[in-house]
Design an enzyme around this catalytic site. Structure first.
Site, mmCIF file in Angstrom:
data_model
loop_
_atom_site.group_PDB
_atom_site.id
_atom_site.type_symbol
_atom_site.label_atom_id
_atom_site.label_comp_id
_atom_site.label_asym_id
_atom_site.label_seq_id
_atom_site.Cartn_x
_atom_site.Cartn_y
_atom_site.Cartn_z
ATOM 1 N N ASP A 24 1.125 17.001 12.110
ATOM 2 C CA ASP A 24 -0.297 17.124 12.450
ATOM 3 C C ASP A 24 -0.557 18.503 13.038
ATOM 4 O O ASP A 24 0.005 18.851 14.074
ATOM 5 C CB ASP A 24 -0.647 16.014 13.458
ATOM 6 N N ASP A 28 -5.326 15.587 15.914
ATOM 7 C CA ASP A 28 -6.093 14.337 15.797
ATOM 8 C C ASP A 28 -5.178 13.124 15.603
ATOM 9 O O ASP A 28 -5.646 12.001 15.428
ATOM 10 C CB ASP A 28 -7.135 14.420 14.669
ATOM 11 N N ASP A 32 -1.551 16.343 8.354
ATOM 12 C CA ASP A 32 -2.533 16.998 7.482
ATOM 13 C C ASP A 32 -1.855 18.083 6.651
ATOM 14 O O ASP A 32 -0.673 18.377 6.831
ATOM 15 C CB ASP A 32 -3.684 17.574 8.316
ATOM 16 N N ASP A 101 0.295 12.485 -6.647
ATOM 17 C CA ASP A 101 0.203 11.063 -6.929
ATOM 18 C C ASP A 101 -1.008 10.816 -7.833
ATOM 19 O O ASP A 101 -2.104 11.306 -7.557
ATOM 20 C CB ASP A 101 0.023 10.288 -5.606
ATOM 21 N N ASP A 220 1.213 5.971 -10.096
ATOM 22 C CA ASP A 220 1.168 4.725 -9.325
ATOM 23 C C ASP A 220 0.991 3.515 -10.243
ATOM 24 O O ASP A 220 0.120 3.530 -11.124
ATOM 25 C CB ASP A 220 -0.028 4.816 -8.357
ATOM 26 N N GLU A 275 5.793 4.654 -11.734
ATOM 27 C CA GLU A 275 6.219 3.583 -10.833
ATOM 28 C C GLU A 275 6.041 2.255 -11.552
ATOM 29 O O GLU A 275 4.922 1.901 -11.926
ATOM 30 C CB GLU A 275 5.369 3.607 -9.555
ATOM 31 N N HIS A 348 7.691 5.288 0.814
ATOM 32 C CA HIS A 348 6.645 4.935 1.780
ATOM 33 C C HIS A 348 6.288 3.454 1.765
ATOM 34 O O HIS A 348 5.494 3.009 2.594
ATOM 35 C CB HIS A 348 5.397 5.777 1.497
ATOM 36 N N ASP A 349 6.822 2.690 0.796
ATOM 37 C CA ASP A 349 6.533 1.253 0.708
ATOM 38 C C ASP A 349 7.703 0.387 1.142
ATOM 39 O O ASP A 349 7.633 -0.840 1.049
ATOM 40 C CB ASP A 349 6.220 0.860 -0.744
HETATM 41 O O1 TEU Z 1 2.801 0.381 -4.821
HETATM 42 C C1 TEU Z 1 2.912 -0.604 -5.779
HETATM 43 C C2 TEU Z 1 3.606 -1.849 -5.409
HETATM 44 O O2 TEU Z 1 3.402 -2.821 -6.088
HETATM 45 C C3 TEU Z 1 4.534 -1.979 -4.263
HETATM 46 O O3 TEU Z 1 5.544 -1.137 -4.079
HETATM 47 C C4 TEU Z 1 3.708 -2.327 -3.075
HETATM 48 O O4 TEU Z 1 3.913 -1.541 -1.966
HETATM 49 C C5 TEU Z 1 4.043 -3.722 -2.680
HETATM 50 O O5 TEU Z 1 4.428 -4.450 -3.751
HETATM 51 C C6 TEU Z 1 2.832 -4.353 -2.081
HETATM 52 O O6 TEU Z 1 3.006 -5.722 -2.055
HETATM 53 C C7 TEU Z 1 1.937 1.437 -5.072
HETATM 54 C C8 TEU Z 1 1.938 2.399 -3.906
HETATM 55 O O7 TEU Z 1 3.202 2.989 -3.810
HETATM 56 C C9 TEU Z 1 1.512 1.683 -2.684
HETATM 57 O O8 TEU Z 1 1.591 2.467 -1.533
HETATM 58 C C10 TEU Z 1 0.095 1.218 -2.903
HETATM 59 O O9 TEU Z 1 -0.310 0.406 -1.845
HETATM 60 C C11 TEU Z 1 -0.058 0.431 -4.198
HETATM 61 O O10 TEU Z 1 0.606 1.019 -5.300
HETATM 62 C C12 TEU Z 1 -1.514 0.378 -4.584
HETATM 63 O O11 TEU Z 1 -1.963 1.634 -5.005
#
Ligand code: TEU
Length: 583
Positions: A24, A28, A32, A101, A220, A275, A348-349
């Site tokens: 950051d 804030d 960023d 993305d 995505d 993905e 990140h997921d």
């Molecule tokens: O993620 C798609 C996805 O289906 C998963 O990895 C998701 O995080 C999980 O299944 C949710 O139950 C992509 C992105 O990487 C994620 O951050 C987004 O939230 C999602 O698509 C929607 O755009």
């Protein structure tokens, strides 16, 4: 060496930045783009070749930027288009590429297309989204009480599909009395790729970004964009989300992606990574194989499912190192001759890889983080480093649901509690283990109050272990996880065998050792590496495969001090990883 079918994206190491949590610059509490610019030298010193930037577009932020309201504008909190250009240039000056993305399965409900689309049945953009009339409940197996409709509307949606975020994939809209489809949050309506004008607008948007100098796209949920004719009910009772068997890898997905390739990507040197959850090898080849859609590579998720039951993400089962090795070997072998793998154990997921696959409890965090890094950088495919992974960052000790920001966690937990799948006692254990927020706590730059991430109040709490796990200390310690990553990245640059060598699993039956060779035929003969990984807290005897015993060898890289001159039987220490160079 044309025989190798070289490509920059095969040789690259990609670094993933989640801008909200990286750095950051203005206090804030949210990361960023100028904050990323400040850290470009950091990326350069690590040695990465490419940055994948999670969404930075204008967005109401329901799903941290995956809900886009303007594809050609930067979200105010992240900066301006001028800031973005500065970042692009700062990266390019250092030879680091930039991929963005691409989120084109859905938009935000605040996107101008949707605002227009929902306004009337004959609105100009009506067909950019999926609008359908409801059904009378009789015979559908659906319960009107499960849907949020006005009291006088006794309807259920056109099919039984569920959203990935929990609850139904359809929402009733008062303005026109019809339902619209959203495979994620109700504020993220799915766009309708059957509409040619929509496709055209998306292609132009992609061209615009390429004209602005980017080097490719991370696509995505790209295998969800084609929905089947008639939008039939999901039939697979074991599906991770109801309807997945119908809306994944849909009937026209390859038409759309081939069109996208011919129209936008052909003739550019850009990379694309799709993905794709729910994918078989055969299906993957249709995207990335010789006669596929021209995509560079895929993110697949079989290895991210090993610790779940059929009940999906919000369940837990214990998985073994052997299962991980078998699953990843399946993909190594499956795409050996066509296509290309992406190598990742977190993003990140997903929770932090060292907390999930390594050891954070019994003192082997450093060793196990290095072992996992060895896997990612010596399998065949392109390695992805998720920010903080190079420090061995761990999951956050969440205490209560109030600390969770992630829409996916909140909604799914709510849905699972409602259906009785999760009781109160299990909830926090599972959330702590699984929530996407584990990946989203601020990057740990130093041991100061907010880990050097912000001068303000961070949007997510900083992990208290920043006192010992942070970039400053790691860079000063030659034995750190960070330096080990740097060495692995160097190795990739120095040795073609790391990138292009054939993968061959050895000792397949072993429960805790993962052993493989990588071999490359060169003009000077054969170049072979032997990788030996001891997955676990116990010492393990390594009996090398008979044909390799006694081969002269030296250690190219290891997470312990080791000195050998041949492949021999040995006792491996906890989480020991060795890469032998079979000269
Ligand atoms: O993620 C798609 C996805 O289906 C998963 O990895 C998701 O995080 C999980 O299944 C949710 O139950 C992509 C992105 O990487 C994620 O951050 C987004 O939230 C999602 O698509 C929607 O755009």
């Amino acid at each position: 060496m044309t025989a190798l079918d070289r490509a920059w994206w095969k040789e690259a190491v990609v670094y993933q930045i989640y801008p909200r949590s990286f750095n950051d610059s203005d206090g804030d509490g949210l990361g960023d783009i100028p904050g990323i610019v400040e850290k470009v030298d950091y990326l350069d010193s690590l040695g990465v070749d490419c940055v994948w930037l999670n969404p930075v577009y204008e967005s109401p932020g329901v799903d941290n930027g995956y809900d886009i309201s303007d594809y050609r504008a930067i979200m105010d909190e992240f900066g301006t288009m001028a800031d973005w250009k500065e970042l692009r240039d700062a990266l390019h000056e250092r030879g680091i590429r930039l991929i963005m993305d691409l989120v084109v399965n859905h938009t935000s409900d605040e996107h101008a297309w949707f605002v227009n689309s929902r306004s009337s049945k004959d609105a100009e953009y009506r067909e950019y989204y999926w609008w359908r009339e409801g059904r009378t409940p009789e015979g559908t197996g659906l319960d009107p009480d499960d849907y949020d409709t006005p009291a006088d509307v006794d309807e259920v949606p056109p099919n039984n599909w569920d959203s990935f975020f929990g609850g139904p994939a359809w929402t009733y809209d008062d303005q026109t009395g019809e339902w619209y489809l959203h495979l994620f949050d109700e504020r993220m309506p799915d766009v309708n790729w059957e509409t040619a004008d929509l496709r055209e607008e998306l292609f132009e948007m992609m061209e615009w970004w390429l004209d602005n100098g980017i080097d490719g796209f991370r696509m995505d949920v790209i295998n969800l964009i084609s929905k089947p004719d008639g939008l039939p009910d999901g039939e697979d009772p074991t599906a991770i989300v109801k309807g997945v068997d119908k809306f994944t890898n849909g009937p026209r997905v390859h038409d759309y992606l081939s069109e996208l390739h011919d129209r936008v990507l052909e003739g550019t040197d850009s990379m694309t990574v799709g993905e794709m959850a729910e994918l078989s090898i055969e299906e993957a080849k249709r995207y990335v194989g010789e006669d596929g859609d021209g995509m560079s590579m895929v993110f697949t998720f079989d290895h991210m499912r090993l610790d779940m039951t059929d009940a999906g993400r919000w369940s837990y089962r214990e998985s073994s190192p052997r299962e991980l090795k078998e699953t990843m070997t399946h993909w190594q072998d499956g795409l050996a001759d066509e296509g290309w793998n992406s190598l990742f154990l977190n993003n990140h997921d997903e929770p932090r890889q060292v907390s999930r696959f390594g050891d954070v409890g019994e003192g082997y965090r450093r060793e196990s983080a290095k072992l996992l890094a060895t896997v990612l950088h010596t399998l065949r495919g392109t390695p992805y480093i998720y920010q903080g992974e190079e420090l061995g960052m761990t999951n956050y000790p969440f205490d209560s649901l109030d600390e969770i920001r992630d829409v996916d966690t909140i909604k799914n937990v709510r849905a699972a509690q409602k259906s009785g799948q999760l009781d109160e006692d299990d909830v926090m254990d599972l959330v702590r283990y699984r929530t996407r927020d584990n990946a989203r706590t601020p990057m740990q730059w130093d041991d100061s109050e907010h880990a050097g991430f912000t001068d303000g109040t961070p949007w997510m709490p900083v992990n208290p272990n920043k006192d010992t796990i942070n970039a400053e200390d790691a860079r000063n310690d030659p034995d750190s996880v960070w330096h080990y990553y740097r060495d692995l990245i160097d190795l990739r640059t120095e040795r073609d065998v790391v990138v292009y060598g054939e993968y061959d699993l050895r000792l397949p039956e072993h429960e805790s050792l993962w052993v493989y060779t990588r071999t490359l035929e060169t003009d000077d003969g054969e170049d072979t590496l032997l990788v030996v990984l001891n997955f676990g807290n116990d010492e393990t005897e390594f009996e090398p495969p008979a044909d390799l015993v006694g081969e002269s060898a030296e250690i190219l890289i290891s997470n312990y001090d080791t000195d050998v001159n041949a492949v021999e039987q040995t006792t491996l220490r906890p989480w020991e990883a060795r890469v032998y160079d079979l000269a």
